[in-house]
Scaffold this motif. Structure first.
Motif: not given
Length: 263
Positions: A34-60
């Motif tokens: 979340n901190d990385i995304v916030a810093a990146y968005q401020q620097e690039s003015e490009q929006q990011v939509h992040a979603d988090y969860g167990p990696s295996g379920l995200l892969r599926k």
């Protein structure tokens, strides 16, 4: 050199009003990412939509057709599986973690005596869900190592382990709560095996929790892998490069990760 290194941040101009970059990342990365995304968005003015969860379920979800730009997994296996299926190119190890134990305040233990406590039939040992969540897979690696110290320990631990988090049907912590702090606060386990970074966050919420390092014979490290999906928008590469950059790696290090690319 890998494609990651060849991509120039300057060669990828910001597109005004572009759709958000879709980031999927392991739950253990949430605070840092979340901190990385916030810093990146401020620097690039490009929006990011992040979603988090167990990696295996995200892969599926990605395998089922979910449109994702960047996938940050708590292991190397899941992004490498996507690469093998032709869904992405390079997989880069961008962070490391270690497994720890968190325990209720009434449990008497230290690192040296951890295995004996785990094997105690009166001690409820919690883990995440293997295959769905790499944290569960790493817990099972600890059980396998335990067998070399005490015959039969692996089978005993696998049988008694309570798979409390990371599965499709696992109970969810209330919004804003650390999953492991919530599990321990509700006395669902006496001892829980998770990433050391998660243990620190859990202890911030539940002050009297104990954190115990794995003794050397049971030590298990976690390598985190990053992949940009083939159908990702061009700006996704720019986010990936930011995660690998000095500012991104510094944020990961601030949250207790070993950031291998940090200068």
């Amino acid at each position: 050199m890998k494609k990651w290194i060849l991509v120039s941040l300057l060669a990828l101009p910001v597109v005004a009003n572009a759709d958000p970059i879709e980031l999927r990342a392991a739950g253990s990365l949430k605070n840092a990412m979340n901190d990385i995304v916030a810093a990146y968005q401020q620097e690039s003015e490009q929006q990011v939509h992040a979603d988090y969860g167990p990696s295996g379920l995200l892969r599926k979800r990605i395998e089922s057709g979910e449109q994702v730009g960047v996938f940050a997994s708590a292991n190397m296996k899941h992004p490498q599986t996507l690469k093998a299926a032709g869904k992405g190119d390079s997989v880069v190890m961008f962070a490391r973690n270690q497994m720890c134990a968190i325990a209720q305040p009434n449990v008497k233990l230290d690192s040296e005596g951890l295995l004996a406590v785990m094997l105690d039939p009166n001690v409820r040992v919690g883990t995440s869900t293997p295959k769905a969540d790499p944290s569960g897979d790493y817990a099972w690696k600890i059980f396998a190592k335990a067998d070399a110290l005490q015959a039969g320990a692996k089978a005993q631990l696998e049988q008694k382990a309570l798979q409390l988090t990371g599965g499709e049907k696992s109970a969810k912590a209330p919004k804003g709560r650390n999953t492991y702090g919530w599990v321990m606060e509700n006395k669902r386990a006496d001892l829980f095996l998770t990433y050391c970074t998660n243990a620190v966050l859990a202890q911030k919420e539940v002050k009297d929790l104990q954190i115990v390092q794995m003794p050397a014979p049971l030590s298990v490290g976690a390598n985190y892998g990053l992949i940009v999906l083939d159908d990702a928008e061009p700006q996704a590469w720019k986010l990936a490069m930011y995660i690998l950059s000095e500012p991104g790696q510094a944020i990961l290090a601030d949250y207790g990760f070993d950031a291998p690319l940090k200068q």
